[in-house]
Design an enzyme around this catalytic site. Structure first.
Site, PDB file in Angstrom:
ATOM      1  N   ASN A  31     -18.632 -26.103  36.031  1.00  0.00           N
ATOM      2  CA  ASN A  31     -18.479 -25.912  34.412  1.00  0.00           C
ATOM      3  C   ASN A  31     -18.421 -27.324  33.915  1.00  0.00           C
ATOM      4  OD1 ASN A  31     -18.920 -23.141  33.818  1.00  0.00           O
ATOM      5  ND2 ASN A  31     -16.871 -22.836  34.751  1.00  0.00           N
ATOM      6  N   GLU A  45     -29.060 -28.106  33.694  1.00  0.00           N
ATOM      7  CA  GLU A  45     -28.175 -27.591  34.982  1.00  0.00           C
ATOM      8  C   GLU A  45     -28.450 -28.048  36.177  1.00  0.00           C
ATOM      9  OE1 GLU A  45     -25.511 -25.549  34.205  1.00  0.00           O
ATOM     10  OE2 GLU A  45     -25.941 -24.132  32.478  1.00  0.00           O
ATOM     11  N   LYS A  92     -22.006 -14.013  39.223  1.00  0.00           N
ATOM     12  CA  LYS A  92     -21.452 -13.697  37.812  1.00  0.00           C
ATOM     13  C   LYS A  92     -22.352 -12.808  37.075  1.00  0.00           C
ATOM     14  CE  LYS A  92     -18.304 -17.740  37.289  1.00  0.00           C
ATOM     15  NZ  LYS A  92     -18.062 -18.799  36.603  1.00  0.00           N
ATOM     16  N   HIS A 131     -28.300 -22.947  25.638  1.00  0.00           N
ATOM     17  CA  HIS A 131     -27.012 -23.091  26.560  1.00  0.00           C
ATOM     18  C   HIS A 131     -27.291 -24.384  27.231  1.00  0.00           C
ATOM     19  CE1 HIS A 131     -23.770 -22.209  29.478  1.00  0.00           C
ATOM     20  NE2 HIS A 131     -24.638 -22.568  30.445  1.00  0.00           N
ATOM     21  N   ARG A 143     -14.562 -23.517  42.121  1.00  0.00           N
ATOM     22  CA  ARG A 143     -15.737 -23.166  41.448  1.00  0.00           C
ATOM     23  C   ARG A 143     -15.977 -23.601  39.963  1.00  0.00           C
ATOM     24  NH1 ARG A 143     -19.245 -17.392  41.675  1.00  0.00           N
ATOM     25  NH2 ARG A 143     -20.668 -17.772  40.213  1.00  0.00           N
ATOM     26  N   GLU A 153     -13.828 -18.122  41.607  1.00  0.00           N
ATOM     27  CA  GLU A 153     -13.458 -19.014  40.769  1.00  0.00           C
ATOM     28  C   GLU A 153     -11.824 -19.021  40.487  1.00  0.00           C
ATOM     29  OE1 GLU A 153     -15.784 -19.999  37.531  1.00  0.00           O
ATOM     30  OE2 GLU A 153     -14.316 -20.755  36.313  1.00  0.00           O
ATOM     31  N   HIS A 175     -19.661 -25.299  25.355  1.00  0.00           N
ATOM     32  CA  HIS A 175     -19.524 -24.114  24.842  1.00  0.00           C
ATOM     33  C   HIS A 175     -18.963 -23.958  23.204  1.00  0.00           C
ATOM     34  CE1 HIS A 175     -18.840 -21.748  28.815  1.00  0.00           C
ATOM     35  NE2 HIS A 175     -20.250 -21.705  28.305  1.00  0.00           N
ATOM     36  N   ARG A 185     -20.594   3.213  40.446  1.00  0.00           N
ATOM     37  CA  ARG A 185     -19.776   2.380  40.863  1.00  0.00           C
ATOM     38  C   ARG A 185     -20.374   1.433  41.876  1.00  0.00           C
ATOM     39  NH1 ARG A 185     -17.130   7.395  41.464  1.00  0.00           N
ATOM     40  NH2 ARG A 185     -15.662   7.496  39.627  1.00  0.00           N
ATOM     41  N   LYS A 240     -24.700 -25.117  44.832  1.00  0.00           N
ATOM     42  CA  LYS A 240     -23.933 -23.815  44.270  1.00  0.00           C
ATOM     43  C   LYS A 240     -23.625 -23.105  45.498  1.00  0.00           C
ATOM     44  CE  LYS A 240     -23.708 -20.543  40.587  1.00  0.00           C
ATOM     45  NZ  LYS A 240     -23.815 -20.012  39.432  1.00  0.00           N
ATOM     46  N   HIS A 280     -19.578 -27.727  30.178  1.00  0.00           N
ATOM     47  CA  HIS A 280     -19.565 -26.632  29.724  1.00  0.00           C
ATOM     48  C   HIS A 280     -18.391 -26.492  28.659  1.00  0.00           C
ATOM     49  CE1 HIS A 280     -22.372 -25.711  32.801  1.00  0.00           C
ATOM     50  NE2 HIS A 280     -22.620 -24.525  32.549  1.00  0.00           N
TER      51      HIS A 280
HETATM   52  P1  NAD Z   1     -32.710 -16.289  28.646  1.00  0.00           P
HETATM   53  O1  NAD Z   1     -32.719 -15.494  29.690  1.00  0.00           O
HETATM   54  O2  NAD Z   1     -32.591 -16.072  27.450  1.00  0.00           O
HETATM   55  O3  NAD Z   1     -34.355 -16.815  28.950  1.00  0.00           O
HETATM   56  C1  NAD Z   1     -34.697 -17.887  28.001  1.00  0.00           C
HETATM   57  C2  NAD Z   1     -36.251 -17.454  27.292  1.00  0.00           C
HETATM   58  O4  NAD Z   1     -37.118 -17.440  28.167  1.00  0.00           O
HETATM   59  C3  NAD Z   1     -36.165 -15.781  26.748  1.00  0.00           C
HETATM   60  O5  NAD Z   1     -36.900 -15.797  25.451  1.00  0.00           O
HETATM   61  C4  NAD Z   1     -36.937 -15.394  27.990  1.00  0.00           C
HETATM   62  O6  NAD Z   1     -37.546 -14.236  27.482  1.00  0.00           O
HETATM   63  C5  NAD Z   1     -37.957 -16.660  28.122  1.00  0.00           C
HETATM   64  N1  NAD Z   1     -38.576 -16.651  29.332  1.00  0.00           N
HETATM   65  C6  NAD Z   1     -37.898 -16.224  30.571  1.00  0.00           C
HETATM   66  N2  NAD Z   1     -38.831 -16.515  31.777  1.00  0.00           N
HETATM   67  C7  NAD Z   1     -39.940 -16.904  31.358  1.00  0.00           C
HETATM   68  C8  NAD Z   1     -41.303 -17.435  31.669  1.00  0.00           C
HETATM   69  N3  NAD Z   1     -41.289 -17.542  32.970  1.00  0.00           N
HETATM   70  N4  NAD Z   1     -42.261 -17.973  30.784  1.00  0.00           N
HETATM   71  C9  NAD Z   1     -41.856 -17.736  29.486  1.00  0.00           C
HETATM   72  N5  NAD Z   1     -40.728 -17.510  29.274  1.00  0.00           N
HETATM   73  C10 NAD Z   1     -39.853 -16.810  29.769  1.00  0.00           C
HETATM   74  O7  NAD Z   1     -32.241 -17.560  29.102  1.00  0.00           O
HETATM   75  P2  NAD Z   1     -31.734 -18.517  30.111  1.00  0.00           P
HETATM   76  O8  NAD Z   1     -31.331 -19.750  29.779  1.00  0.00           O
HETATM   77  O9  NAD Z   1     -32.455 -18.240  31.418  1.00  0.00           O
HETATM   78  O10 NAD Z   1     -30.182 -17.750  30.632  1.00  0.00           O
HETATM   79  C11 NAD Z   1     -29.153 -17.951  29.466  1.00  0.00           C
HETATM   80  C12 NAD Z   1     -28.077 -16.957  30.045  1.00  0.00           C
HETATM   81  O11 NAD Z   1     -27.556 -16.975  31.366  1.00  0.00           O
HETATM   82  C13 NAD Z   1     -26.826 -16.801  29.138  1.00  0.00           C
HETATM   83  O12 NAD Z   1     -26.700 -15.768  28.733  1.00  0.00           O
HETATM   84  C14 NAD Z   1     -25.910 -17.532  29.972  1.00  0.00           C
HETATM   85  O13 NAD Z   1     -24.723 -16.799  29.546  1.00  0.00           O
HETATM   86  C15 NAD Z   1     -26.218 -16.885  31.374  1.00  0.00           C
HETATM   87  N6  NAD Z   1     -25.747 -17.754  32.523  1.00  0.00           N
HETATM   88  C16 NAD Z   1     -25.147 -17.252  33.511  1.00  0.00           C
HETATM   89  C17 NAD Z   1     -24.598 -17.772  34.697  1.00  0.00           C
HETATM   90  C18 NAD Z   1     -23.967 -17.088  35.567  1.00  0.00           C
HETATM   91  O14 NAD Z   1     -23.704 -17.777  36.805  1.00  0.00           O
HETATM   92  N7  NAD Z   1     -24.172 -15.764  35.695  1.00  0.00           N
HETATM   93  C19 NAD Z   1     -24.873 -18.995  34.653  1.00  0.00           C
HETATM   94  C20 NAD Z   1     -25.393 -19.831  33.763  1.00  0.00           C
HETATM   95  C21 NAD Z   1     -25.779 -19.125  32.529  1.00  0.00           C
HETATM   96  N1  GLY Z   2     -22.580 -21.146  36.240  1.00  0.00           N
HETATM   97  C1  GLY Z   2     -21.207 -21.309  36.644  1.00  0.00           C
HETATM   98  C2  GLY Z   2     -20.758 -20.588  37.847  1.00  0.00           C
HETATM   99  O1  GLY Z   2     -21.644 -19.718  38.447  1.00  0.00           O
HETATM  100  O2  GLY Z   2     -19.795 -20.463  38.171  1.00  0.00           O
END
Ligand code: NAD
Ligand code: GLY
Length: 370
Positions: A248, A188, A146, A268, A244, A240, A255, A124, A230, A251
């Site tokens: 997006n 971003e 998030k 993305h 917030r 949100e 999306h 939990r 942010k 986005h």
């Molecule tokens: P990812 O986590 O898939 O990383 C991209 C690639 O880079 C992967 O293959 C990873 O292994 C590699 N990688 C990571 N760090 C590295 C480094 N230092 N050197 C070499 N390779 C490296 O993608 P991302 O773009 O970081 O994140 C996308 C994800 O984040 C999605 O699932 C999206 O939904 C999520 N997201 C969440 C929020 C939030 O607010 N929580 C906001 C935006 C995106």
């Molecule tokens: N990436 C959008 C949010 O964190 O709200």
């Protein structure tokens, strides 16, 4: 030499924490000195990131915690699932994790979102720390709480708001990032200019080459200012219920591109870059912003090595397919699409628009007339 170049506070009352931004941070025990005591630490990473960075982080944590374990997940958005989440719980239970265990998310947004959700659910709720290693994760996903996983019927559909204890942005990790991932992170960063800070947009325009060259000083400022914006937004609207949603920007179209092309085809951040251009065009059609600003944003997105022309998702009825996918967006209300639009450079609003107008924008943006 270890250098904390800046610290950004996230002010959320008892859930407040800070973001440390700097160089050579993840291998230094001092980075983690202020964290509360824990019975054990679990570093959650993936098969690409762990071989490069896990040993360094584990070395630092071993000076701080009696037991440190590594959990290595498969790499990729396709593995942001219940099954892989369960691998984290299996490893925690097999290795005797209790309520005082702490998780460290070492990786990009996928690892960060999954580790945060695992921390929210395990017994939990246990503590977790974000150690983002992609630019996108450092400026967006690791901040704001998030967390979640994908469902076969939708991206990020299962999750929780759950804040970390600390975020550590080690800028040295950006050096090993593939070029496409760097550009995805730049999308971003660019996003924060049009929605909140015109001066920052100007700074990005004049320092884009330094960012593309991965210069630490430029990265430090970009990550710091992005996190400050942010933090300001999340501090006012953690869950949100309104404001917030401006984070997006780009986005809604983005999306639709990700889903319509098939997840993983466009990153993305690439979809968001192109989506910002489309959202800017819609803002212009609604009389909210001048065409000169649309062209300016398009030029910056293109310079960041991001796509600016929307892909054709359905040759028979392209705009219809975009509209269909955008109605599934989490911001839609009773089937009405809510767009984040630019209401004059530096300010964002939420608005709906007629299908006729949106179709015109899609038709314009999916040709190479831009
Ligand atoms: P990812 O986590 O898939 O990383 C991209 C690639 O880079 C992967 O293959 C990873 O292994 C590699 N990688 C990571 N760090 C590295 C480094 N230092 N050197 C070499 N390779 C490296 O993608 P991302 O773009 O970081 O994140 C996308 C994800 O984040 C999605 O699932 C999206 O939904 C999520 N997201 C969440 C929020 C939030 O607010 N929580 C906001 C935006 C995106
Ligand atoms: N990436 C959008 C949010 O964190 O709200």
């Amino acid at each position: 030499m270890t250098t904390i170049l800046s610290t950004v506070p996230i002010d959320l009352g008892e859930r407040s924490y800070s973001i440390a931004i700097g160089s050579q941070l993840l291998g230094n025990p001092a980075t983690f000195a202020a964290l509360p005591n824990a019975t054990s630490a679990f570093v959650v990473s993936n098969t690409s990131v762990a071989p490069v960075y896990a040993q360094s982080l584990i070395g630092a944590l071993q000076e701080r915690y009696p037991r440190v374990h590594l959990i290595t997940l498969p790499d990729g958005e396709a593995f942001k699932t219940w099954e892989v989440l369960n691998q984290i719980f299996d490893a925690l239970l097999t290795n005797g994790a209790d309520r005082k265990a702490v998780l460290f998310a070492l990786g990009g947004g996928v690892v960060g979102d999954m580790t945060g959700f695992a921390a929210a659910c395990f017994m939990r709720g246990i503590a977790f720390v974000q150690v983002p290693t992609t630019l996108l994760a450092q400026v967006d996903s690791s901040v704001g709480g998030k967390t979640g996983i994908n469902h076969p019927l939708g991206k990020n559909m299962v999750g929780a708001f759950y804040q970390p204890e600390l975020v550590v942005c080690d800028l040295d990790t950006i050096k090993t990032l593939p070029q496409r991932e760097l550009s995805a992170g730049l999308a971003e960063i660019i996003k924060y200019g049009p929605i909140a800070d015109l001066q920052f947009l100007e700074w990005i325009e004049s320092h884009l080459d330094n960012l593309l060259a991965r210069e630490v000083a430029a990265l430090a400022h970009a990550v710091e200012r992005s996190c400050q914006i942010k933090a300001m937004v999340v501090g006012q609207d953690e869950r949100e219920s309104g404001l917030r949603a401006i984070l997006n920007f780009g986005h809604t179209f983005g999306h639709a591109i990700e889903a319509g092309m098939g997840y993983g085809k466009w990153l993305h951040g690439e979809a968001v870059g192109c989506g910002m251009v489309m959202a800017a065009h819609l803002s212009q059609r609604l009389g909210l912003v001048e065409m000169a600003f649309v062209k300016r944003l398009t030029a910056l997105v293109r310079r960041a090595k991001l796509p600016v022309i929307g892909p054709v998702l359905d040759p028979k009825d392209n705009a219809g397919r975009y509209l269909e996918l955008m109605r599934l967006d989490k911001k839609s209300e009773a089937g009405e699409i809510r767009f984040v639009l630019i209401d004059g450079p530096g300010t964002a609003i939420m608005r709906s628009a007629s299908d006729v107008l949106v179709r015109e924008v899609i038709d314009t943006c999916c040709t190479d007339l831009l």
